[in-house]
Every structure is written in C-alpha cells, then in structure tokens.
Design an enzyme around this catalytic site. Structure first.
Site, PDB file in Angstrom:
ATOM      1  N   HIS A 248     -70.958  12.212 -23.141  1.00 17.59           N
ATOM      2  CA  HIS A 248     -71.796  13.170 -23.868  1.00 17.59           C
ATOM      3  C   HIS A 248     -73.258  12.941 -23.509  1.00 17.59           C
ATOM      4  O   HIS A 248     -73.797  11.861 -23.724  1.00 17.59           O
ATOM      5  CB  HIS A 248     -71.606  13.001 -25.391  1.00 17.59           C
ATOM      6  CG  HIS A 248     -70.348  13.619 -25.903  1.00 17.59           C
ATOM      7  ND1 HIS A 248     -70.201  14.017 -27.200  1.00 17.59           N
ATOM      8  CD2 HIS A 248     -69.189  13.917 -25.281  1.00 17.59           C
ATOM      9  CE1 HIS A 248     -68.992  14.549 -27.381  1.00 17.59           C
ATOM     10  NE2 HIS A 248     -68.352  14.496 -26.212  1.00 17.59           N
TER      11      HIS A 248
ATOM     12  N   TYR B 224     -74.584  16.318 -36.387  1.00 17.33           N
ATOM     13  CA  TYR B 224     -74.905  15.639 -37.643  1.00 17.33           C
ATOM     14  C   TYR B 224     -75.673  16.649 -38.497  1.00 17.33           C
ATOM     15  O   TYR B 224     -76.701  17.161 -38.057  1.00 17.33           O
ATOM     16  CB  TYR B 224     -75.815  14.435 -37.396  1.00 17.33           C
ATOM     17  CG  TYR B 224     -75.211  13.292 -36.615  1.00 17.33           C
ATOM     18  CD1 TYR B 224     -75.065  13.366 -35.228  1.00 17.33           C
ATOM     19  CD2 TYR B 224     -74.791  12.132 -37.255  1.00 17.33           C
ATOM     20  CE1 TYR B 224     -74.519  12.316 -34.509  1.00 17.33           C
ATOM     21  CE2 TYR B 224     -74.249  11.072 -36.544  1.00 17.33           C
ATOM     22  CZ  TYR B 224     -74.114  11.173 -35.174  1.00 17.33           C
ATOM     23  OH  TYR B 224     -73.576  10.124 -34.459  1.00 17.33           O
TER      24      TYR B 224
ATOM     25  N   PRO C 208     -72.293   4.138 -40.932  1.00 17.85           N
ATOM     26  CA  PRO C 208     -71.752   4.701 -39.686  1.00 17.85           C
ATOM     27  C   PRO C 208     -72.606   5.821 -39.088  1.00 17.85           C
ATOM     28  O   PRO C 208     -72.349   6.261 -37.974  1.00 17.85           O
ATOM     29  CB  PRO C 208     -70.386   5.231 -40.104  1.00 17.85           C
ATOM     30  CG  PRO C 208     -70.502   5.456 -41.568  1.00 17.85           C
ATOM     31  CD  PRO C 208     -71.440   4.424 -42.086  1.00 17.85           C
TER      32      PRO C 208
ATOM     33  N   LYS D 133     -73.121   2.734 -34.790  1.00 22.81           N
ATOM     34  CA  LYS D 133     -73.532   1.439 -34.229  1.00 22.81           C
ATOM     35  C   LYS D 133     -72.600   0.275 -34.539  1.00 22.81           C
ATOM     36  O   LYS D 133     -72.793  -0.810 -33.991  1.00 22.81           O
ATOM     37  CB  LYS D 133     -74.938   1.097 -34.740  1.00 22.81           C
ATOM     38  CG  LYS D 133     -76.012   2.030 -34.208  1.00 22.81           C
ATOM     39  CD  LYS D 133     -76.042   2.045 -32.692  1.00 22.81           C
ATOM     40  CE  LYS D 133     -76.983   3.099 -32.145  1.00 22.81           C
ATOM     41  NZ  LYS D 133     -76.775   3.291 -30.695  1.00 22.81           N
TER      42      LYS D 133
ATOM     43  N   TYR E  92     -80.124   5.873 -30.020  1.00 22.21           N
ATOM     44  CA  TYR E  92     -78.735   6.353 -30.044  1.00 22.21           C
ATOM     45  C   TYR E  92     -77.966   5.882 -28.818  1.00 22.21           C
ATOM     46  O   TYR E  92     -76.820   5.463 -28.917  1.00 22.21           O
ATOM     47  CB  TYR E  92     -78.718   7.881 -30.122  1.00 22.21           C
ATOM     48  CG  TYR E  92     -77.380   8.453 -30.565  1.00 22.21           C
ATOM     49  CD1 TYR E  92     -76.430   8.884 -29.640  1.00 22.21           C
ATOM     50  CD2 TYR E  92     -77.065   8.547 -31.916  1.00 22.21           C
ATOM     51  CE1 TYR E  92     -75.208   9.396 -30.053  1.00 22.21           C
ATOM     52  CE2 TYR E  92     -75.834   9.065 -32.332  1.00 22.21           C
ATOM     53  CZ  TYR E  92     -74.917   9.483 -31.391  1.00 22.21           C
ATOM     54  OH  TYR E  92     -73.689   9.987 -31.799  1.00 22.21           O
TER      55      TYR E  92
HETATM   56  C1  PHB Z   1     -66.617   9.059 -35.091  1.00 19.67           C
HETATM   57  O1  PHB Z   1     -66.277   9.776 -34.127  1.00 19.67           O
HETATM   58  O2  PHB Z   1     -65.781   8.484 -35.842  1.00 19.67           O
HETATM   59  C2  PHB Z   1     -68.091   8.850 -35.364  1.00 19.67           C
HETATM   60  C3  PHB Z   1     -69.011   9.333 -34.456  1.00 19.67           C
HETATM   61  C4  PHB Z   1     -70.371   9.153 -34.701  1.00 19.67           C
HETATM   62  C5  PHB Z   1     -70.779   8.502 -35.848  1.00 19.67           C
HETATM   63  C6  PHB Z   1     -69.845   8.009 -36.765  1.00 19.67           C
HETATM   64  C7  PHB Z   1     -68.488   8.179 -36.517  1.00 19.67           C
HETATM   65  O3  PHB Z   1     -72.115   8.347 -36.091  1.00 19.67           O
END
Ligand code: PHB
Ligand code: APR
Length: 393
Positions: A76, A204, A296, A300, A387
C-alpha cells in the site's frame, strides 16, 4: 525432582516476538528453548492487526520467513484519513519514498511457526506456573510445570516475550520497575467478512458517532472496526447494526462501494497506551507486548515488537561474538524508539476518536488538525514518516 534443561536463551512466549527471536538467533547457531502457556493452534487462532512496516518486512526476510509475505502481501502506497465524510489521502510513497505491506499477523505467526518446527525448535506448550529466578546471576533459571511435572531451565539469558499479561515484567522488582499507562474510554469492535474491501487502501474515519477503520486481509477478505463503548459486548452488535453504523461513519462517498455480508469473526478489544521501564533487569530482557502496549490506531503493535526483537537479537548475537555494547544499551535504545511510537499512536488515537469528555472546543481542535494535515505537506509528511516506521535507532 524437576526435569532439568539447559540452553543459551530461554524465551518465554511463542507469539510473534518470541518466535522471531528464536528464528533470528537460530540462524546464527544460538540455542533457545521457547515456552508458552498455550499451544500452536491457539496462538495462530488469535486475530490481530495486519499492516507491516518496511523494517518488519526486512526482519522477516532476514529471518528467512518472507516468501509467502511477498507472494500474498498487499503493498500500500498510501491510506486515507476521513473527517465527517471529507477524505484526505496520505501519499506514503510521494511523502517518504516508502510504503507498507498489508499481511495479517496471524499469517506472520504461521510462517514463523512453520520455520521453527522445520528447524526442530525445542518448545514447551501448555505449561503453567512459570517463574523466572536468579535474574541477577550469570545462570538465571525458569521454573515451570507441564502436565503436573516440574521442569527447570538453566540459561545465560531470559527473553520475556510473554505479552502484556505475562510473568516476565512482574519478575522485575517493584522498586526498579516504572510503568506508565493511559486507558482509553472506549473499545474497538472488529469484524472479519469475506467481501472485497470497500477501498483498495485503508480508511481511518472520524465521525460524530465515533471512529471507524476500513482495512483488509486480502482482495476478498475485509477487516473492519468501529469505536464502541468500553462496556459493550459482542452480543450488543448484530451484523445489521454494525453495517449501518460503519457505513454512516465512513460517509456516503466511501460507503457507496461497501459490500456487506455475514461476519465470521467479531470481537471487542480495549485500547491502552502502556510502557514499562527498564526493558532489562539483570539477565532478563523484555520485548514486545511484555514491555509496551499501543492503541491499534497507528498499526504499531506488531511492528514495535519486531523492532524490539531486531535490537535484542543483535544484542545477543554480538554478545556471543564478544561485543557487549548492544546488550548493555538494549533497554535505552529500545525505549527511545518505544516512546516515539507511543506518541504517534496516542496522537492518531486522539485525533480520530470521539472522547466522552471532549467539549465542542476539543472537537473543533480535531477538525482543525485534520484540516491542517490536508493543507500542509509538512503535516502530512509527519504522519507518513511515522506510519511507514521510524528508523530502528
Ligand atoms: C488491521 O488490518 O487489523 C488494522 C490495520 C490498521 C490499524 C489497525 C488494525 O491501524
Ligand atoms: N507463560 C508462558 N507463556 C505465556 C505466559 C506465561 N506466564 N503469559 C503469556 N504467555 C504467552 C501467550 O500465550 C502468548 O502466546 O506469551 C505470548 C505473548 O504473545 P503476544 O501477546 O502476541 O505478544 P508479542 O509476541 O510481544 O506480540 C505482540 O501481538 O498481541 C499482539 O497486538 C500485539 O501485535 C502485537 C503483538
């Protein structure tokens, strides 16, 4: 009379941290024994996050377990932040020259287990009463029971890779250990569904109803989350209720491509920021969730654990080669990076969630920060460089 065993490094915990450490040490001929209170099937069954930093990919390549990751992982080059339906793409590639790889932690764990079993790693699963002792001596020990039989492992070093609720951190005396914690006033409700992801990149979203995250495991399997009350139970959330709320929080533009369906996994996780200092006591080292927890939001948890293991494996390998510099500086070096990653995870969580104590002013501050990020390349770059993963040291 306990059964006696001897090894160079006794690793408590067969999650990603412990497995990766045993794999990296084995590649340089260092002998380990790995202990876990659960077994392989249980450990592989845990559903966790799925975004890998390039540093994590590098470590898995160095460990010789990246073949399936390269075949199945999704690279990505960016992700989106959304605020009340307004979307802004963080172009990781343009801003940093790097990217992330979407590949489930479950798959990483399976790849590591495959490699350790192929290498005839000595495991003890389904054990109880694990007690690390003699931590200040040059022959620390780990006592445990298995099927009622008592065992004791004598080793040079103990690696506490036993997660947030393990015994290793608790073995550090209270007058030495310092802990720092922030528990967030909400949880994340997550589902897995065999439907194509709503977008080819992660979204997000901050909405007046709360946070939502659109992620994925593959091009046919989606991983979605919504912020929920810390007191919610999975039974409070039917699929229909989840889909309605998820679509609302994503906004009409993003939700237009949403393909719903029956979830086959649904769980609620609490959110906390936590750090324990120091990450070494005598000949016990802490790594991964045993030493720190991040919310989450910044993806990280696994990446920070892998960073610890990259530092700890180097420290132990160099020690056995006669150089104690890295083992002497492990805790300081690891914590320096841990705190910066804790900051990013806390910052993104503060930006993207609805906090019950927030006044209209704080909500306006969230919107102003979002607008600043969308208008300032410097602000977007700051998000991007965290990130994709900060340098190891
Ligand atoms: C996930 O795909 O489980 C996931 C991805 C990004 C995040 C948290 C969880 O910030
Ligand atoms: N004795 C033996 N094993 C134990 C004990 C104990 N007393 N307590 C815990 N364990 C084992 C658990 O069964 C688990 O398999 O330690 C392992 C710890 O694994 P994780 O909790 O996954 O921690 P870590 O390997 O550091 O990986 C961190 O996993 O939980 C996610 O979000 C977290 O992505 C992060 C990653």
């Amino acid at each position: 009379m306990p059964q006696r065993h001897k090894t160079q490094v006794c690793i408590i915990g067969a999650g990603p941290s412990g497995l990766l450490l045993s794999q990296l040490l084995a590649k340089t001929g260092i002998h380990t024994i790995v202990l876990d209170r659960k077994d392989r099937a249980y450990i592989e069954g845990r559903v966790r996050a799925g975004v890998l930093e390039q540093g994590t990919v590098d470590a898995l390549e160095q460990a010789g377990v990246a073949e399936r990751l390269h075949a199945e992982g999704l690279t990505h080059d960016g992700f989106e932040l959304a605020f009340d339906g307004v979307r802004h793409r963080i172009d990781l590639k343009a801003l940093t020259g790097s990217a992330v790889v979407v590949y489930g932690q479950t798959e990483v764990t399976k790849d590591l287990f495959d490699a350790r079993f192929a290498d005839n790693q000595q495991f003890f699963f389904n054990i109880d009463d694990v007690v690390p002792t003699e931590l200040k001596s040059d022959q620390p020990q780990v006592h445990f029971t298995q099927d009622g039989a008592q065992h004791v492992i004598t080793c040079d070093y103990i690696a506490g890779c036993d997660g947030f609720r393990g015994v290793s951190r608790a073995a550090i005396p209270n007058d030495v250990l310092k802990t720092f914690e922030r528990v967030y006033p909400f949880g994340w409700l997550g589902i897995l569904v065999d439907q194509p992801p709503v977008s080819h990149e992660l979204i997000y979203a901050n909405h007046a109803h709360g946070f939502a995250l659109a992620s994925m495991r593959s091009e046919t399997r989606s991983r979605y989350y919504i912020q929920c009350e810390a007191t919610d139970c999975v039974s409070d959330w039917s699929d229909d209720r989840f889909w309605e709320e998820f679509a609302t929080r994503l906004g009409p533009d993003a939700a237009a491509n949403l393909q719903t369906g029956a979830s086959f996994e649904k769980s609620i996780a609490p959110l906390r920021s936590f750090v324990a200092e120091p990450m070494r006591y005598g000949n016990l080292f802490l790594a991964g969730d045993a030493a720190h927890i991040v919310p989450p939001t910044g993806a990280k948890g696994l990446n920070l654990a892998v960073a610890d293991i990259r530092l700890l494996s180097r420290a132990l390998i160099e020690h056995y080669a006669g150089n104690d510099h890295y083992i002497d500086t492990y805790s300081e070096t690891a914590l320096n990076r841990v705190w910066k990653v804790e900051r990013f995870s806390w910052q993104l969580s503060t930006l993207m969630h609805q906090f019950p104590e927030n006044s209209p002013f704080e909500r306006r501050m969230q919107r102003a920060e979002f607008d600043y990020i969308t208008e300032s390349e410097a602000a977007s770059k700051a998000i991007a460089e965290n990130y994709i993963g900060l340098p190891l040291e």
